[in-house]
Enzyme design. Structure first.
Site, PDB file in Angstrom:
ATOM      1  N   HIS A 136     -20.751  -2.493 -39.748  1.00 17.09           N
ATOM      2  CA  HIS A 136     -19.672  -1.791 -39.273  1.00 17.09           C
ATOM      3  C   HIS A 136     -19.363  -2.774 -38.469  1.00 17.09           C
ATOM      4  CE1 HIS A 136     -21.649   1.296 -41.190  1.00 17.09           C
ATOM      5  NE2 HIS A 136     -22.227   1.675 -40.508  1.00 17.09           N
ATOM      6  N   TYR A 155     -20.375  -2.922 -44.984  1.00 15.05           N
ATOM      7  CA  TYR A 155     -19.435  -1.302 -45.056  1.00 15.05           C
ATOM      8  C   TYR A 155     -18.801  -0.428 -44.303  1.00 15.05           C
ATOM      9  CZ  TYR A 155     -24.728  -0.032 -44.742  1.00 15.05           C
ATOM     10  OH  TYR A 155     -26.065   0.092 -44.147  1.00 15.05           O
TER      11      TYR A 155
END
Ligand code: C5P
Length: 345
Positions: free
Chosen positions: A323, A273
């Site tokens: 990430h 995410y």
């Protein structure tokens, strides 16, 4: 009335001229007043925009949505941007849009292993009793205004940059997580209007600053309520602040639907995410007219180093894949290339 004398004709001409000037003046004030139209969705503004578009000379093109030289939401500047940009998803979660769509809940609850989504309505209703149920309006879409925002990431590349004054000159200054200003003013500025955080990264705020909670899990919403009231919740996956110093009336909640939209449309599922920094940046892109970006970029070892500390080994996210630092940096560079943000390195 039919006039014979030249005096009578002159009076009639003056009367007509007076009426036309008064009408022209009223129309001018209506079109340009920054106070009459606070959002592009209100009926008043729609009527105004429709009249304004009829008034516009043929071939003049669509009216600019703001008063900056170039407005972020302006279409036909970049087809790459227009294909991805969706102005209808609301960046903030409020009591009015708290019914999070099922497919968003499904994705969001898995981010950090929240187990039972059936508690969500109850958690939200308790939270909106502690914080304002409807957040403030950013008033974007005002053709007479140019709302500028500085988004300040935490990168060590800010050290020695001397960007402080430039950052402070924006209408809004957005910071995040452990960001500090005291002692670093010359490089990072001293103003903060919005501070993005989650329980594990929370810091106390000065009065008047908007705390923007990024909820990664159900417990984060519970924590917000607790940290501003009873102080019961002290542990998530680690020890967290049981109380937070912040203006309750200024707390804003990042909308999980908006979070998913960024993951789908902008970071395109790179990384598990998007990072706090990317979420804050796209928040600004959707609420400001002009965005300047500061403090993004890893060090020469690929670590997400900070300007206020020596954290040489801050590259965990690169290893875990939570990430995608490289994709995110390339995305910011592309936004700058397409003329949508100004990126200061
Ligand atoms: O390290 P932290 O998560 O607090 O930093 C906030 C954000 O700033 C990150 O989510 C990332 O987007 C950005 N950042 C960066 N390069 C760094 C440090 C942080 O791009 N060296």
């Amino acid at each position: 009335m039919y006039c014979k004398s030249s005096l009578c004709k002159t009076m009639q001409r003056r009367k007509r001229l007076g009426l036309i000037s008064a009408f022209g003046l009223m129309l001018f004030l209506w079109k340009t007043s920054p106070y009459t139209c606070t959002g592009h969705l209100t009926l008043h503004c729609r009527v105004r925009d429709t009249v304004a578009s009829l008034w516009r000379a043929e071939g003049e093109g669509p009216r600019k949505p703001c008063n900056c030289e170039v407005c972020i939401s302006q279409q036909n500047v970049s087809s790459w941007f227009d294909e991805r940009y969706n102005s209808t998803i609301e960046p903030l979660l409020t009591a009015e849009n708290q019914d999070i769509p099922v497919q968003v809940q499904h994705w969001w609850l898995k981010l950090q292993g929240s187990n039972n989504g059936s508690y969500l309505p109850d958690i939200l209703s308790k939270m909106f009793k502690v914080i304002p149920p409807v957040s403030h309006s950013w008033a974007r879409g005002n053709a007479a205004r140019c709302q500028t925002c500085a988004v300040v990431g935490n990168s060590g590349n800010l050290k020695g940059s001397k960007h402080g004054q430039r950052i402070d000159s924006h209408n809004f200054v957005l910071r995040m997580n452990g960001a500090k200003t005291a002692g670093f003013e010359e490089d990072v500025g001293s103003r903060t209007t919005h501070h993005f955080m989650y329980p594990e990264s929370a810091v106390n705020l000065q009065p008047g600053i908007h705390l923007v909670l990024i909820p990664f899990k159900l417990l984060d919403l519970k924590w917000m309520t607790s940290a501003l009231s009873t102080g019961d919740l002290r542990f998530t996956y680690m020890k967290v602040k049981s109380f937070i110093q912040a203006d309750k009336d200024k707390v804003l909640i990042f909308n999980p639907s908006f979070f998913k939209y960024i993951h789908d449309k902008w970071t395109s599922h790179h990384g598990k995410y998007p990072s706090t920094g990317i979420l804050a940046l796209f928040f600004a892109i959707h609420v400001c007219d002009k965005v300047s970006v500061f403090g993004y970029g890893a060090d020469s070892f690929g670590s997400w180093h900070h300007y206020w500390e020596k954290n040489r080994f801050a590259s965990a996210f690169r290893k875990t894949g939570v990430h995608n630092a490289d994709f995110e940096l390339a995305l910011i560079k592309r936004l700058a290339q397409e003329g949508k943000v100004t990126f200061y390195t």
